[in-house]
Design a protein around this motif. Structure first.
Motif, PDB file in Angstrom:
ATOM      1  N   LEU A 290      17.338  10.493  11.588  1.00  0.00           N
ATOM      2  CA  LEU A 290      17.425   9.607  10.429  1.00  0.00           C
ATOM      3  C   LEU A 290      17.687   8.184  10.910  1.00  0.00           C
ATOM      4  O   LEU A 290      18.828   7.723  10.990  1.00  0.00           O
ATOM      5  CB  LEU A 290      18.523  10.073   9.473  1.00  0.00           C
ATOM      6  CG  LEU A 290      18.628   9.317   8.157  1.00  0.00           C
ATOM      7  CD1 LEU A 290      17.329   9.431   7.378  1.00  0.00           C
ATOM      8  CD2 LEU A 290      19.768   9.834   7.327  1.00  0.00           C
ATOM      9  N   THR A 291      16.599   7.499  11.275  1.00  0.00           N
ATOM     10  CA  THR A 291      16.684   6.090  11.661  1.00  0.00           C
ATOM     11  C   THR A 291      15.673   5.322  10.824  1.00  0.00           C
ATOM     12  O   THR A 291      14.801   5.890  10.175  1.00  0.00           O
ATOM     13  CB  THR A 291      16.372   5.893  13.163  1.00  0.00           C
ATOM     14  OG1 THR A 291      15.037   6.320  13.408  1.00  0.00           O
ATOM     15  CG2 THR A 291      17.348   6.666  14.031  1.00  0.00           C
ATOM     16  N   PHE A 292      15.792   3.994  10.881  1.00  0.00           N
ATOM     17  CA  PHE A 292      14.879   3.163  10.107  1.00  0.00           C
ATOM     18  C   PHE A 292      13.432   3.370  10.567  1.00  0.00           C
ATOM     19  O   PHE A 292      12.518   3.435   9.757  1.00  0.00           O
ATOM     20  CB  PHE A 292      15.271   1.687  10.226  1.00  0.00           C
ATOM     21  CG  PHE A 292      14.312   0.777   9.523  1.00  0.00           C
ATOM     22  CD1 PHE A 292      14.297   0.686   8.136  1.00  0.00           C
ATOM     23  CD2 PHE A 292      13.389   0.029  10.238  1.00  0.00           C
ATOM     24  CE1 PHE A 292      13.396  -0.127   7.481  1.00  0.00           C
ATOM     25  CE2 PHE A 292      12.486  -0.789   9.590  1.00  0.00           C
ATOM     26  CZ  PHE A 292      12.495  -0.877   8.205  1.00  0.00           C
ATOM     27  N   GLY A 293      13.220   3.476  11.873  1.00  0.00           N
ATOM     28  CA  GLY A 293      11.870   3.630  12.415  1.00  0.00           C
ATOM     29  C   GLY A 293      11.207   4.920  11.952  1.00  0.00           C
ATOM     30  O   GLY A 293      10.028   4.914  11.563  1.00  0.00           O
TER      31      GLY A 293
ATOM     32  N   ALA B  36       7.499   7.670   8.358  1.00  0.00           N
ATOM     33  CA  ALA B  36       7.306   8.716   7.347  1.00  0.00           C
ATOM     34  C   ALA B  36       6.719   8.121   6.077  1.00  0.00           C
ATOM     35  O   ALA B  36       5.819   8.716   5.459  1.00  0.00           O
ATOM     36  CB  ALA B  36       8.628   9.406   7.052  1.00  0.00           C
ATOM     37  N   LEU B  37       7.185   6.960   5.659  1.00  0.00           N
ATOM     38  CA  LEU B  37       6.645   6.305   4.472  1.00  0.00           C
ATOM     39  C   LEU B  37       5.197   5.879   4.680  1.00  0.00           C
ATOM     40  O   LEU B  37       4.368   6.002   3.775  1.00  0.00           O
ATOM     41  CB  LEU B  37       7.511   5.103   4.079  1.00  0.00           C
ATOM     42  CG  LEU B  37       8.885   5.451   3.504  1.00  0.00           C
ATOM     43  CD1 LEU B  37       9.740   4.198   3.375  1.00  0.00           C
ATOM     44  CD2 LEU B  37       8.743   6.145   2.175  1.00  0.00           C
ATOM     45  N   VAL B  38       4.876   5.386   5.877  1.00  0.00           N
ATOM     46  CA  VAL B  38       3.494   5.008   6.174  1.00  0.00           C
ATOM     47  C   VAL B  38       2.588   6.231   6.081  1.00  0.00           C
ATOM     48  O   VAL B  38       1.529   6.191   5.445  1.00  0.00           O
ATOM     49  CB  VAL B  38       3.396   4.342   7.567  1.00  0.00           C
ATOM     50  CG1 VAL B  38       1.943   4.216   8.009  1.00  0.00           C
ATOM     51  CG2 VAL B  38       4.060   2.981   7.544  1.00  0.00           C
ATOM     52  N   VAL B  39       2.996   7.347   6.697  1.00  0.00           N
ATOM     53  CA  VAL B  39       2.193   8.571   6.638  1.00  0.00           C
ATOM     54  C   VAL B  39       2.119   9.076   5.195  1.00  0.00           C
ATOM     55  O   VAL B  39       1.053   9.492   4.733  1.00  0.00           O
ATOM     56  CB  VAL B  39       2.771   9.651   7.581  1.00  0.00           C
ATOM     57  CG1 VAL B  39       2.132  10.998   7.336  1.00  0.00           C
ATOM     58  CG2 VAL B  39       2.596   9.233   9.027  1.00  0.00           C
TER      59      VAL B  39
END
Length: 162
Positions: free
Chosen positions: A26-29, A34-37
């Protein structure tokens, strides 16, 4: 505007959750990726989805709970059959289940539900889409098994996919 960016919001949310579970970090990257995918996959595959079925959410949640319960119970029943019933007493059967469902998504969920429940597996859908071929591990009364499956699952799926 938002509908063009997120053509399938449920799929997007599922992809984000599954990505985070698989990465286990659980990191920002990882959240950003995950949001991009989660946005890109439904966006680029939207042209190949001819039309989304209308799904009623509350009956779908009740159906999922029912299926999970049935899977647990069926596991114990199949274990008891395997451990304690002599194989000569087993009555396997091929069942031809007439379908009242018309949408491909509903038929797929119905066939998947039958296959997920231990002791049964859906083998084929007829070319006309009116029958589902199911194999049952132990079905002393095939007509009763067909009636049970139709009443327990198909009737509920007709509520979910109007």
């Amino acid at each position: 505007m938002i509908r063009r960016l997120l053509p399938h919001p449920g799929l997007s949310a599922l992809l984000v959750m599954m990505w985070m579970v698989m990465v286990n970090d659980l990191t920002f990257g990882t959240l950003f990726l995950a949001l991009v995918v989660g946005v890109a996959v439904p966006l680029f595959t939207a042209p190949w989805w001819p039309g989304r079925p209308k799904v009623r959410f509350l009956p779908a949640c009740r159906y999922a709970a029912l299926v999970l319960w049935d899977i647990v119970i069926a596991n114990f029943q199949v274990a008891a059959i395997i451990l304690f019933k002599p194989t000569r007493d087993l009555r396997p059967a091929w069942l031809t289940v007439p379908l009242e469902l018309s949408s491909p998504e509903a038929i797929t969920v119905f066939a998947g539900t039958i296959s997920l429940t231990p002791g049964t597996v859906s083998a084929d859908v007829s070319a006309c889409g009116e029958y589902l071929l199911v194999h049952a591990l132990h079905a002393p009364d095939p007509a009763a098994e067909i009636a049970k499956v139709k009443a327990r699952y198909e009737a509920r799926l007709k509520e979910i996919f109007p």
